[in-house]
Design a protein around this motif. Structure first.
Motif, PDB file in Angstrom:
ATOM      1  N   PRO A   1       0.910  -1.275  -0.203  1.00 21.07           N
ATOM      2  CA  PRO A   1       0.038  -0.025   0.022  1.00 21.07           C
ATOM      3  C   PRO A   1       0.918   1.224   0.130  1.00 21.07           C
ATOM      4  CG  PRO A   1       0.237  -0.720   2.253  1.00 21.07           C
ATOM      5  CD  PRO A   1       0.991  -1.795   1.330  1.00 21.07           C
ATOM      6  N   TYR A   2       0.246   2.191  -0.374  1.00 21.50           N
ATOM      7  CA  TYR A   2       0.871   3.723  -0.303  1.00 21.50           C
ATOM      8  C   TYR A   2       0.244   4.517   0.868  1.00 21.50           C
ATOM      9  CZ  TYR A   2       1.991   8.445  -0.882  1.00 21.50           C
ATOM     10  OH  TYR A   2       2.301   9.761  -0.545  1.00 21.50           O
ATOM     11  N   CYS A   3       1.060   4.772   1.875  1.00 19.07           N
ATOM     12  CA  CYS A   3       0.643   5.330   3.026  1.00 19.07           C
ATOM     13  C   CYS A   3       0.798   6.621   3.054  1.00 19.07           C
ATOM     14  CB  CYS A   3       1.472   4.557   4.502  1.00 19.07           C
ATOM     15  SG  CYS A   3       1.057   2.681   4.609  1.00 19.07           S
ATOM     16  N   GLY A   4       1.827   6.987   2.814  1.00 20.09           N
ATOM     17  CA  GLY A   4       2.223   8.625   3.121  1.00 20.09           C
ATOM     18  C   GLY A   4       2.114   9.083   4.382  1.00 20.09           C
ATOM     19  N   GLY A   5       2.467   8.160   5.288  1.00 21.16           N
ATOM     20  CA  GLY A   5       2.578   8.531   6.868  1.00 21.16           C
ATOM     21  C   GLY A   5       1.400   8.191   7.541  1.00 21.16           C
ATOM     22  N   VAL A   6       0.223   7.648   6.658  1.00 24.75           N
ATOM     23  CA  VAL A   6      -0.974   7.263   7.365  1.00 24.75           C
ATOM     24  C   VAL A   6      -1.122   5.833   7.609  1.00 24.75           C
ATOM     25  CG1 VAL A   6      -3.728   7.341   7.050  1.00 24.75           C
ATOM     26  CG2 VAL A   6      -2.106   9.471   6.495  1.00 24.75           C
ATOM     27  N   TRP A   7      -1.590   5.341   8.755  1.00 22.63           N
ATOM     28  CA  TRP A   7      -1.653   3.810   8.799  1.00 22.63           C
ATOM     29  C   TRP A   7      -3.061   3.465   9.407  1.00 22.63           C
ATOM     30  CZ3 TRP A   7       0.752  -0.248   7.016  1.00 22.63           C
ATOM     31  CH2 TRP A   7       0.519  -1.566   7.652  1.00 22.63           C
ATOM     32  N   ASP A   8      -3.685   2.802   8.808  1.00 22.09           N
ATOM     33  CA  ASP A   8      -5.044   2.173   9.172  1.00 22.09           C
ATOM     34  C   ASP A   8      -5.169   0.724   8.896  1.00 22.09           C
ATOM     35  OD1 ASP A   8      -5.662   2.240   6.676  1.00 22.09           O
ATOM     36  OD2 ASP A   8      -6.479   4.227   6.816  1.00 22.09           O
TER      37      ASP A   8
ATOM     38  N   ASP B   1      -7.197  -0.578   6.558  1.00 21.58           N
ATOM     39  CA  ASP B   1      -7.223  -0.747   5.124  1.00 21.58           C
ATOM     40  C   ASP B   1      -5.569  -1.060   4.434  1.00 21.58           C
ATOM     41  OD1 ASP B   1      -8.181  -0.665   2.087  1.00 21.58           O
ATOM     42  OD2 ASP B   1      -7.323   1.137   2.143  1.00 21.58           O
ATOM     43  N   LYS B   2      -4.676  -0.293   5.130  1.00 23.99           N
ATOM     44  CA  LYS B   2      -3.365  -0.203   4.772  1.00 23.99           C
ATOM     45  C   LYS B   2      -2.783  -1.737   5.086  1.00 23.99           C
ATOM     46  CE  LYS B   2      -3.189   4.290   3.845  1.00 23.99           C
ATOM     47  NZ  LYS B   2      -3.766   4.879   2.562  1.00 23.99           N
ATOM     48  N   LYS B   3      -3.164  -2.096   6.280  1.00 21.35           N
ATOM     49  CA  LYS B   3      -2.482  -3.138   6.813  1.00 21.35           C
ATOM     50  C   LYS B   3      -3.168  -4.376   5.953  1.00 21.35           C
ATOM     51  CE  LYS B   3      -2.043  -5.734  10.926  1.00 21.35           C
ATOM     52  NZ  LYS B   3      -0.985  -5.551  11.879  1.00 21.35           N
ATOM     53  N   GLU B   4      -4.501  -4.397   5.698  1.00 23.45           N
ATOM     54  CA  GLU B   4      -4.792  -5.560   4.805  1.00 23.45           C
ATOM     55  C   GLU B   4      -4.317  -5.711   3.533  1.00 23.45           C
ATOM     56  OE1 GLU B   4      -6.758  -7.796   5.685  1.00 23.45           O
ATOM     57  OE2 GLU B   4      -6.663  -8.964   4.139  1.00 23.45           O
ATOM     58  N   LYS B   5      -3.797  -4.457   2.890  1.00 23.03           N
ATOM     59  CA  LYS B   5      -3.114  -4.434   1.351  1.00 23.03           C
ATOM     60  C   LYS B   5      -1.893  -4.832   1.740  1.00 23.03           C
ATOM     61  CE  LYS B   5      -5.780  -0.636  -0.575  1.00 23.03           C
ATOM     62  NZ  LYS B   5      -6.473   0.615  -0.643  1.00 23.03           N
ATOM     63  N   LEU B   6      -1.064  -4.663   2.902  1.00 20.13           N
ATOM     64  CA  LEU B   6       0.166  -5.121   3.016  1.00 20.13           C
ATOM     65  C   LEU B   6       0.144  -6.429   3.321  1.00 20.13           C
ATOM     66  CD1 LEU B   6       3.186  -4.474   3.228  1.00 20.13           C
ATOM     67  CD2 LEU B   6       2.756  -3.961   5.579  1.00 20.13           C
ATOM     68  N   ARG B   7      -0.749  -7.117   3.964  1.00 25.11           N
ATOM     69  CA  ARG B   7      -0.984  -8.493   4.271  1.00 25.11           C
ATOM     70  C   ARG B   7      -1.027  -9.259   2.940  1.00 25.11           C
ATOM     71  NH1 ARG B   7      -2.764  -9.829   9.598  1.00 25.11           N
ATOM     72  NH2 ARG B   7      -3.467 -12.069   8.805  1.00 25.11           N
ATOM     73  N   LYS B   8      -1.913  -8.801   2.192  1.00 27.68           N
ATOM     74  CA  LYS B   8      -2.363  -9.277   0.793  1.00 27.68           C
ATOM     75  C   LYS B   8      -0.942  -9.483   0.206  1.00 27.68           C
ATOM     76  CE  LYS B   8      -7.239  -8.429   0.069  1.00 27.68           C
ATOM     77  NZ  LYS B   8      -8.118  -7.601  -0.948  1.00 27.68           N
ATOM     78  N   ALA B   9      -0.263  -8.344   0.097  1.00 23.18           N
ATOM     79  CA  ALA B   9       1.066  -8.377  -0.639  1.00 23.18           C
ATOM     80  C   ALA B   9       1.907  -9.278  -0.263  1.00 23.18           C
ATOM     81  CB  ALA B   9       1.604  -6.851  -0.625  1.00 23.18           C
ATOM     82  N   ILE B  10       2.219  -9.368   1.228  1.00 27.27           N
ATOM     83  CA  ILE B  10       3.045 -10.388   1.621  1.00 27.27           C
ATOM     84  C   ILE B  10       2.780 -11.831   1.437  1.00 27.27           C
ATOM     85  CG2 ILE B  10       4.206 -11.153   3.741  1.00 27.27           C
ATOM     86  CD1 ILE B  10       3.650  -8.170   4.886  1.00 27.27           C
ATOM     87  N   LEU B  11       1.349 -12.076   1.696  1.00 29.85           N
ATOM     88  CA  LEU B  11       1.102 -13.317   1.435  1.00 29.85           C
ATOM     89  C   LEU B  11       1.018 -13.851   0.073  1.00 29.85           C
ATOM     90  CD1 LEU B  11      -0.111 -15.576   3.351  1.00 29.85           C
ATOM     91  CD2 LEU B  11      -2.358 -14.976   3.034  1.00 29.85           C
ATOM     92  N   GLY B  12       0.665 -13.204  -0.762  1.00 27.82           N
ATOM     93  CA  GLY B  12       0.814 -13.262  -2.267  1.00 27.82           C
ATOM     94  C   GLY B  12       2.119 -13.851  -2.661  1.00 27.82           C
ATOM     95  N   ALA B  13       3.224 -13.252  -2.285  1.00 27.79           N
ATOM     96  CA  ALA B  13       4.472 -13.543  -2.689  1.00 27.79           C
ATOM     97  C   ALA B  13       4.840 -14.900  -1.866  1.00 27.79           C
ATOM     98  CB  ALA B  13       5.377 -12.375  -2.152  1.00 27.79           C
TER      99      ALA B  13
END
Ligand code: AR6
Length: 182
Positions: free
Chosen positions: A92-99, A101-113
């Motif tokens: 995810p693109y965060c630009g300093g913001v974490w929530d 939705d960002k976490k879920e996108k990151l989880r998907k990115a890691i798990l996919g790999a």
């Protein structure tokens, strides 16, 4: 049980069978670790972008990828260090913001790999701190998310035995270790 370890180093020279690239959705490897991987794998970054886009068309049938979708390219020059594959994933693109939705996108990115590595029959895989650079997500949250996702993936892993999170700077390495151990 999958072993998770935080190490300091340059992922383009890390001897894992698969390394992961923190890409953008168009696989335009313009900066950060993506540029470094492109440079090290082929030399000519534009050529590496061409190879990546061609692989994306073949593997996902589109000219962009969603979080969780991954594209594999051969390691080419990186093979000298024992690397066989580069797995491109998009955080995810965060630009300093974490929530959430960002976490879920990151989880998907890691798990996919991780799942792709398992499918490729890889035993060792190395990740950079996806989204913690140009995309501006807090490193502490990125490290926590890695830890959680690897734990979850442990239950389904078939071939993957070791997952490395490779931190480039001494400062980020120390910070990441604190998160993992603290
Ligand atoms: N080895 C290990 N880690 C590295 C290396 C290296 N050689 N080089 C940088 N890092 P970033 P993002 C670290 O910005 O935030 C690109 O332009 C870096 O210090 O590479 O997901 C893509 O094309 C940071 O901790 O990825 C996308 O457009 C981490 O890798 C965008 O940047 C990730 O930083 C993706 O941004």
């Amino acid at each position: 049980m999958v072993h998770f370890e935080i190490v300091r180093g340059d992922i383009t020279r890390f001897p894992a069978e698969a390394i992961v690239n923190a890409a953008n959705r168009y696989l335009e490897h313009g900066g950060g670790v993506a540029y470094a991987i492109a440079k090290a794998a082929v030399g000519d970054v534009r050529e590496y972008i061409r190879i990546s886009k061609e692989a994306m068309q073949e593997q996902v049938g589109k000219d962009y990828v969603e979080h969780g979708e991954v594209v594999v390219t051969p390691a080419m020059r990186l093979e000298k260090d024992g690397i066989k594959y580069v797995i491109h994933t998009v955080g995810p693109y965060c630009g300093g913001v974490w929530d959430g939705d960002k976490k879920e996108k990151l989880r998907k990115a890691i798990l996919g790999a991780l799942r792709k590595a398992d499918e490729l029959g890889v035993k060792t895989i190395a990740f950079p701190a996806i989204s913690a650079g140009i995309y501006g997500c807090p490193l502490e949250e990125v490290v926590k998310t890695f830890k959680e996702v690897v734990e979850k993936f442990s239950k389904e892993a078939k071939s993957v035995e070791k997952v490395y999170l490779v931190l480039y700077s001494e400062e980020s390495y120390r910070k990441a270790l604190e998160v993992l151990n603290g």
